[in-house]
Motif scaffolding. Structure first.
Motif, PDB file in Angstrom:
ATOM      1  N   THR A  26       0.961  -1.287  -0.137  1.00  0.00           N
ATOM      2  CA  THR A  26      -0.079  -0.042  -0.069  1.00  0.00           C
ATOM      3  C   THR A  26       0.983   1.106   0.116  1.00  0.00           C
ATOM      4  O   THR A  26       0.369   2.148  -0.587  1.00  0.00           O
ATOM      5  N   GLU A  27       1.819   1.219   0.803  1.00  0.00           N
ATOM      6  CA  GLU A  27       2.977   2.331   0.841  1.00  0.00           C
ATOM      7  C   GLU A  27       3.409   2.654  -0.847  1.00  0.00           C
ATOM      8  O   GLU A  27       3.464   3.953  -1.005  1.00  0.00           O
ATOM      9  N   ILE A  28       3.806   1.874  -1.211  1.00  0.00           N
ATOM     10  CA  ILE A  28       4.523   1.878  -2.725  1.00  0.00           C
ATOM     11  C   ILE A  28       3.260   2.292  -3.601  1.00  0.00           C
ATOM     12  O   ILE A  28       3.606   3.508  -4.214  1.00  0.00           O
ATOM     13  N   LEU A  29       2.164   1.971  -3.493  1.00  0.00           N
ATOM     14  CA  LEU A  29       0.920   2.441  -4.313  1.00  0.00           C
ATOM     15  C   LEU A  29       0.815   3.953  -3.902  1.00  0.00           C
ATOM     16  O   LEU A  29       0.364   4.629  -4.995  1.00  0.00           O
ATOM     17  N   VAL A  30       0.677   4.234  -2.656  1.00  0.00           N
ATOM     18  CA  VAL A  30       0.464   5.592  -2.292  1.00  0.00           C
ATOM     19  C   VAL A  30       1.431   6.598  -2.714  1.00  0.00           C
ATOM     20  O   VAL A  30       1.279   7.768  -3.235  1.00  0.00           O
ATOM     21  N   ALA A  31       2.676   6.107  -2.524  1.00  0.00           N
ATOM     22  CA  ALA A  31       3.800   6.973  -2.933  1.00  0.00           C
ATOM     23  C   ALA A  31       3.925   7.117  -4.344  1.00  0.00           C
ATOM     24  O   ALA A  31       4.107   8.508  -4.978  1.00  0.00           O
ATOM     25  N   GLY A  32       3.848   6.002  -5.019  1.00  0.00           N
ATOM     26  CA  GLY A  32       3.601   6.276  -6.505  1.00  0.00           C
ATOM     27  C   GLY A  32       2.523   7.174  -6.981  1.00  0.00           C
ATOM     28  O   GLY A  32       2.823   8.133  -8.110  1.00  0.00           O
ATOM     29  N   THR A  33       1.431   6.964  -6.588  1.00  0.00           N
ATOM     30  CA  THR A  33       0.346   7.885  -7.017  1.00  0.00           C
ATOM     31  C   THR A  33       0.491   9.303  -6.582  1.00  0.00           C
ATOM     32  O   THR A  33       0.446  10.284  -7.311  1.00  0.00           O
ATOM     33  N   THR A  34       1.046   9.539  -5.560  1.00  0.00           N
ATOM     34  CA  THR A  34       1.270  11.030  -4.985  1.00  0.00           C
ATOM     35  C   THR A  34       2.246  11.464  -6.072  1.00  0.00           C
ATOM     36  O   THR A  34       2.141  12.680  -6.190  1.00  0.00           O
ATOM     37  N   LEU A  35       3.375  10.698  -6.361  1.00  0.00           N
ATOM     38  CA  LEU A  35       4.541  11.278  -7.119  1.00  0.00           C
ATOM     39  C   LEU A  35       3.765  11.503  -8.471  1.00  0.00           C
ATOM     40  O   LEU A  35       4.259  12.679  -9.242  1.00  0.00           O
ATOM     41  N   THR A  36       2.955  10.567  -9.205  1.00  0.00           N
ATOM     42  CA  THR A  36       2.392  10.846 -10.337  1.00  0.00           C
ATOM     43  C   THR A  36       1.358  12.275 -10.342  1.00  0.00           C
ATOM     44  O   THR A  36       1.459  13.192 -11.268  1.00  0.00           O
ATOM     45  N   VAL A  37       0.664  12.598  -9.071  1.00  0.00           N
ATOM     46  CA  VAL A  37      -0.064  13.577  -9.007  1.00  0.00           C
ATOM     47  C   VAL A  37       0.812  14.934  -9.010  1.00  0.00           C
ATOM     48  O   VAL A  37       0.683  15.977  -9.694  1.00  0.00           O
ATOM     49  N   LEU A  38       1.721  14.978  -8.048  1.00  0.00           N
ATOM     50  CA  LEU A  38       2.893  15.965  -8.020  1.00  0.00           C
ATOM     51  C   LEU A  38       3.487  16.211  -9.462  1.00  0.00           C
ATOM     52  O   LEU A  38       3.674  17.480  -9.646  1.00  0.00           O
ATOM     53  N   ALA A  39       3.871  15.363 -10.153  1.00  0.00           N
ATOM     54  CA  ALA A  39       4.550  15.553 -11.511  1.00  0.00           C
ATOM     55  C   ALA A  39       3.381  16.390 -12.243  1.00  0.00           C
ATOM     56  O   ALA A  39       3.712  17.003 -13.220  1.00  0.00           O
ATOM     57  N   ILE A  40       2.130  15.823 -12.296  1.00  0.00           N
ATOM     58  CA  ILE A  40       0.981  16.584 -13.008  1.00  0.00           C
ATOM     59  C   ILE A  40       0.997  17.938 -12.812  1.00  0.00           C
ATOM     60  O   ILE A  40       1.131  19.062 -13.434  1.00  0.00           O
ATOM     61  N   VAL A  41       1.053  18.224 -11.324  1.00  0.00           N
ATOM     62  CA  VAL A  41       0.854  19.554 -11.027  1.00  0.00           C
ATOM     63  C   VAL A  41       1.939  20.328 -11.361  1.00  0.00           C
ATOM     64  O   VAL A  41       1.771  21.689 -12.000  1.00  0.00           O
ATOM     65  N   VAL A  42       3.302  19.847 -11.150  1.00  0.00           N
ATOM     66  CA  VAL A  42       4.387  20.723 -11.701  1.00  0.00           C
ATOM     67  C   VAL A  42       4.248  20.991 -13.021  1.00  0.00           C
ATOM     68  O   VAL A  42       4.866  22.065 -13.704  1.00  0.00           O
ATOM     69  N   MET A  43       3.850  19.847 -13.955  1.00  0.00           N
ATOM     70  CA  MET A  43       3.806  20.279 -15.619  1.00  0.00           C
ATOM     71  C   MET A  43       2.834  21.471 -15.767  1.00  0.00           C
ATOM     72  O   MET A  43       3.004  22.232 -16.495  1.00  0.00           O
ATOM     73  N   VAL A  44       1.818  21.476 -14.928  1.00  0.00           N
ATOM     74  CA  VAL A  44       0.712  22.232 -15.310  1.00  0.00           C
ATOM     75  C   VAL A  44       1.057  23.781 -14.963  1.00  0.00           C
ATOM     76  O   VAL A  44       0.981  24.543 -15.672  1.00  0.00           O
ATOM     77  N   MET A  45       1.756  23.826 -13.852  1.00  0.00           N
ATOM     78  CA  MET A  45       2.540  25.170 -13.087  1.00  0.00           C
ATOM     79  C   MET A  45       3.458  25.567 -14.134  1.00  0.00           C
ATOM     80  O   MET A  45       3.523  26.651 -14.537  1.00  0.00           O
ATOM     81  N   ALA A  46       4.452  24.569 -14.634  1.00  0.00           N
ATOM     82  CA  ALA A  46       5.401  24.995 -15.851  1.00  0.00           C
ATOM     83  C   ALA A  46       4.977  25.508 -16.956  1.00  0.00           C
ATOM     84  O   ALA A  46       5.284  26.599 -17.470  1.00  0.00           O
ATOM     85  N   LEU A  47       3.785  24.682 -17.412  1.00  0.00           N
ATOM     86  CA  LEU A  47       3.197  25.187 -18.685  1.00  0.00           C
ATOM     87  C   LEU A  47       2.505  26.603 -18.631  1.00  0.00           C
ATOM     88  O   LEU A  47       2.395  27.127 -19.673  1.00  0.00           O
TER      89      LEU A  47
END
Length: 135
Positions: free
Chosen positions: A35-56
């Motif tokens: 569960t910890e890996i799934l939560v960490a991976g999902t969190t990283l994906t969400v943060l990556a998308i937030v960063v991308m939107v902010m950068a764009l």
């Protein structure tokens, strides 16, 4: 053609690498993931998308967040996949005998995360310092 900033390009590359890595986990099967890996991976994906939107959108705080997400992503992915089993956040590739494609995709994500951090830090340096992450 629309020209993108280096930060936007790096963030798009990181999201692409992250999604490829996620898809590879589904290809290999997620039943062994904690569960910890799934939560960490999902969190990283969400943060990556937030960063991308902010950068764009050229948000002034995008470089600071990109530096944090890129560096923590590179370290976290390496720690979970390359280091020997050390916690519930471990999914060491040598132990689970994944194929060459899995290795390539995971290493690509680490490289993309590192590149994002480097580009973000260069942008922060060029701008004369970090913008605080809080309002």
């Amino acid at each position: 053609m629309l020209q993108r900033s280096p930060l936007a390009i790096a963030s798009i590359a990181f999201v692409a690498a992250n999604l490829l890595h996620t898809l590879d986990h589904f290809r290999q099967g997620v039943r062994g993931l904690t569960t910890e890996i799934l939560v960490a991976g999902t969190t990283l994906t969400v943060l990556a998308i937030v960063v991308m939107v902010m950068a764009l959108r050229q948000h002034p705080r995008a470089p600071a967040l990109a530096a944090v997400v890129g560096l923590s992503g590179a370290v976290g992915i390496a720690a979970s996949h390359l280091a020997p089993r050390w916690s519930a956040l471990s999914d060491p590739y040598p132990d689970i005998s994944v194929d060459a494609l899995s290795w390539a995709v995971m290493l690509f994500e680490i490289a993309a995360a590192g590149a994002l951090a480097i580009v973000a830090l260069r942008e922060l340096r060029r701008a004369g310092g970090a913008q605080p992450l809080h309002a």
